[in-house]
Design a protein around this motif. Structure first.
Motif, PDB file in Angstrom:
ATOM      1  N   ARG A 154      17.646  -0.015  -9.913  1.00 56.37           N
ATOM      2  CA  ARG A 154      18.300   0.976  -8.493  1.00 56.37           C
ATOM      3  C   ARG A 154      19.668   1.849  -8.723  1.00 56.37           C
ATOM      4  NH1 ARG A 154      15.261   0.309  -3.839  1.00 56.37           N
ATOM      5  NH2 ARG A 154      13.983   1.697  -4.563  1.00 56.37           N
TER       6      ARG A 154
ATOM      7  N   ILE B 238      23.893   7.932 -18.328  1.00 54.85           N
ATOM      8  CA  ILE B 238      23.406   6.881 -18.987  1.00 54.85           C
ATOM      9  C   ILE B 238      24.007   5.602 -19.363  1.00 54.85           C
ATOM     10  CG2 ILE B 238      21.534   7.999 -19.901  1.00 54.85           C
ATOM     11  CD1 ILE B 238      19.438   6.616 -18.446  1.00 54.85           C
TER      12      ILE B 238
ATOM     13  N   ASP C  54      18.635   7.027  -8.388  1.00 53.26           N
ATOM     14  CA  ASP C  54      18.148   6.732  -9.261  1.00 53.26           C
ATOM     15  C   ASP C  54      16.800   5.878  -9.323  1.00 53.26           C
ATOM     16  OD1 ASP C  54      18.653   9.135  -9.981  1.00 53.26           O
ATOM     17  OD2 ASP C  54      19.746   9.539 -11.316  1.00 53.26           O
TER      18      ASP C  54
ATOM     19  N   VAL D 227      23.007  10.053 -14.177  1.00 54.98           N
ATOM     20  CA  VAL D 227      22.384   9.215 -13.313  1.00 54.98           C
ATOM     21  C   VAL D 227      23.329   9.996 -11.921  1.00 54.98           C
ATOM     22  CG1 VAL D 227      20.728   8.230 -14.898  1.00 54.98           C
ATOM     23  CG2 VAL D 227      22.770   7.661 -13.978  1.00 54.98           C
TER      24      VAL D 227
ATOM     25  N   TYR E  97      23.660  -2.119  -9.004  1.00 52.57           N
ATOM     26  CA  TYR E  97      23.046  -1.826  -9.012  1.00 52.57           C
ATOM     27  C   TYR E  97      22.423  -2.700  -8.600  1.00 52.57           C
ATOM     28  CZ  TYR E  97      22.843  -5.555 -12.412  1.00 52.57           C
ATOM     29  OH  TYR E  97      23.005  -6.885 -12.512  1.00 52.57           O
TER      30      TYR E  97
ATOM     31  N   CYS F   1      12.877   4.758 -22.206  1.00 47.61           N
ATOM     32  CA  CYS F   1      14.010   5.278 -20.930  1.00 47.61           C
ATOM     33  C   CYS F   1      13.372   5.829 -19.831  1.00 47.61           C
ATOM     34  CB  CYS F   1      15.466   5.168 -21.670  1.00 47.61           C
ATOM     35  SG  CYS F   1      16.409   4.856 -20.219  1.00 47.61           S
ATOM     36  N   ARG F   2      13.504   5.556 -19.476  1.00 44.39           N
ATOM     37  CA  ARG F   2      13.235   6.334 -17.553  1.00 44.39           C
ATOM     38  C   ARG F   2      13.894   6.605 -16.505  1.00 44.39           C
ATOM     39  NH1 ARG F   2       7.981   8.296 -18.048  1.00 44.39           N
ATOM     40  NH2 ARG F   2       6.772   6.775 -19.667  1.00 44.39           N
ATOM     41  N   VAL F   3      14.207   7.299 -16.125  1.00 44.08           N
ATOM     42  CA  VAL F   3      15.009   7.687 -15.356  1.00 44.08           C
ATOM     43  C   VAL F   3      13.685   8.171 -13.907  1.00 44.08           C
ATOM     44  CG1 VAL F   3      16.513   8.981 -14.122  1.00 44.08           C
ATOM     45  CG2 VAL F   3      16.678   7.868 -16.044  1.00 44.08           C
ATOM     46  N   ASN F   4      13.327   7.932 -12.938  1.00 46.91           N
ATOM     47  CA  ASN F   4      12.563   8.654 -11.910  1.00 46.91           C
ATOM     48  C   ASN F   4      11.305   8.665 -12.315  1.00 46.91           C
ATOM     49  OD1 ASN F   4      14.509   7.769  -9.354  1.00 46.91           O
ATOM     50  ND2 ASN F   4      15.677   9.901 -10.597  1.00 46.91           N
TER      51      ASN F   4
ATOM     52  N   LEU G  63      16.739   3.029 -12.845  1.00 48.74           N
ATOM     53  CA  LEU G  63      15.904   3.201 -14.162  1.00 48.74           C
ATOM     54  C   LEU G  63      14.544   2.054 -14.313  1.00 48.74           C
ATOM     55  CD1 LEU G  63      20.195   3.525 -14.816  1.00 48.74           C
ATOM     56  CD2 LEU G  63      18.437   4.937 -14.587  1.00 48.74           C
TER      57      LEU G  63
END
Length: 126
Positions: free
Chosen positions: A67, A10, A53, A49, A85, A35-38, A55
């Motif tokens: 995305r 990431i 996914d 990633v 992205y 920070c978040r993924v999905n 983000l």
């Protein structure tokens, strides 16, 4: 012949996509910030990633929702990075900072403006 990468770290992807100037800054943003993924919180820059996914991370004073469309092979020019992205929630334009005095011409503050600013700051501290 080597197979193309299907996953990438990431921090490296954020750097490739030009969200951060250096890879070290992107790693710090992942490890220290929210920070978040999905929707899943991520705290390690080594998290992998894949395309598709979503983000969510903070950048400066904004929260970005991105995305991943492609992984990218290098940190290329801006148009190439923007193809990596889709911006799901573009940052809003902020109002200008009103704390800094500006001359009426829009340039640097005059000596008089600076004196008034220093006077207002010193009176606020008392």
């Amino acid at each position: 012949m080597a197979e193309p990468a299907v996953r990438i770290r990431i921090d490296k992807w954020l750097w490739h996509a030009r969200f951060f100037k250096t890879r070290t800054l992107s790693a710090k943003a992942v490890s220290s910030g929210p920070c978040r993924v999905n929707g899943t919180p991520v705290a390690k820059p080594a998290f992998l990633v894949t395309p598709g996914d979503v983000l969510t991370f903070s950048q400066a004073r904004d929260v970005r929702v991105i995305r991943v469309v492609a992984l990218g092979e290098r940190r290329g020019p801006a148009p190439e990075a923007q193809a990596l992205y889709d911006d799901l929630d573009p940052p809003k334009a902020r109002a200008p900072d009103l704390a800094a005095p500006h001359a009426e011409s829009g340039g640097r503050p005059t000596k008089k403006d600076r004196r008034m600013l220093e006077k207002s700051r010193s009176s606020a501290l008392e």
